[in-house]
Design an enzyme around this catalytic site. Structure first.
Site, short mmCIF file in Angstrom:
data_model
loop_
_atom_site.label_atom_id
_atom_site.label_comp_id
_atom_site.label_asym_id
_atom_site.label_seq_id
_atom_site.Cartn_x
_atom_site.Cartn_y
_atom_site.Cartn_z
N GLN A 1 62.28 13.61 62.10
CA GLN A 1 62.85 14.37 63.17
C GLN A 1 64.43 14.50 62.86
OE1 GLN A 1 62.55 13.23 67.25
NE2 GLN A 1 64.50 14.27 67.62
N HIS B 1 61.49 10.14 74.63
CA HIS B 1 60.87 10.69 73.41
C HIS B 1 59.51 11.21 73.13
CE1 HIS B 1 61.41 10.75 69.10
NE2 HIS B 1 60.31 10.02 68.80
N CYS C 1 62.01 16.16 69.34
CA CYS C 1 60.94 15.35 69.29
C CYS C 1 59.69 16.18 69.90
CB CYS C 1 61.08 13.99 69.88
SG CYS C 1 61.56 14.14 71.71
N ASP D 1 55.72 9.58 64.49
CA ASP D 1 56.88 9.50 65.40
C ASP D 1 58.09 9.96 64.18
OD1 ASP D 1 59.29 9.09 66.54
OD2 ASP D 1 58.67 7.31 67.06
#
Length: 227
Positions: free
Chosen positions: A87, A164, A93, A179
């Site tokens: 990201q 997040h 996100c 992630d």
């Protein structure tokens, strides 16, 4: 780092978003109201991904730094078909979590459009290059802004966001945490189609146990749409 409008953890908005991206109407995003085993049985099946929204706390950032140090020393190997991206755009996100959730489930059909084009163009790129490609994708940016503005609160791209989104998926008998803020996928042990939801719930509980006084956790699932 450029900033997008933050997405709300609103299943209706996110379902509209995935359909706009080209995901079949057979799939939708739904709330997971409880992580207790008996309540997880009520989630529509099959469940293709669990999406967790959590606060970026001091405890979490300390854990993330320690985890990175450990994994960087021995990152191991990951399946060739595991789609992972960084990201590189602030507040993106939610979109990255959705891309991770859909891209790692080949049984989810995509019509011609934004997501299918992105995945086709990004299949041979590195995780960093994929993050840059998302940043430069005009169609994705426009779609994100449109849906972010449909949320229940006024979004400000300059406002500091302290929560997040991540995605938990099953690939090749293992549960992965994907992630975009991390350098690597995180392997959370073995799983199966029949135990994935329960196993993912355990990972979510670990996040919650790290900040026991926090209430700002939201869990959703990418599932078959209810009839």
């Amino acid at each position: 780092m450029p900033a997008w409008l933050p997405l709300e953890s609103n299943p209706d908005v996110l379902t509209k978003y995935i359909h706009k991206l080209g995901v079949s109407q057979e799939w939708s995003i739904t709330d997971v109201v409880s992580l207790e085993p008996e309540m997880l049985e009520w989630i529509p099946q099959p469940v293709k991904a669990i999406i967790l929204l959590f606060p970026i706390s001091e405890n979490y950032e300390k854990h993330r730094a320690q985890e990175h140090e450990q994994i960087a020393a021995d990152p191991g190997t990951f399946p060739d078909d595991l789609f992972y991206m960084r990201q590189l755009t602030s507040n993106a996100c939610g979109t990255v979590a959705i891309i991770h959730s859909v891209a790692n489930n080949k049984s989810i059909s995509l019509s011609d459009g934004i997501l299918k084009n992105f995945l086709e163009n990004a299949k041979d790129l590195t995780p960093e290059e994929r993050g840059k490609a998302l940043e430069n994708d005009v169609s994705f940016t426009e779609g994100h802004y449109e849906l972010a503005n449909e949320g229940q609160t006024v979004a400000n791209p300059e406002e500091k966001v302290n929560h997040h989104f991540i995605s938990l998926i099953h690939n090749g008998g293992f549960l992965y945490e994907l992630d975009g803020r991390k350098q690597f996928p995180i392997k959370h042990g073995s799983t199966s189609d029949s135990t994935f939801v329960q196993d993912a719930a355990k990972v979510c509980k670990v996040f919650m146990a790290r900040d026991p006084e926090e209430m700002r956790f939201t869990v959703m699932a990418l599932t078959a749409s209810p009839n």
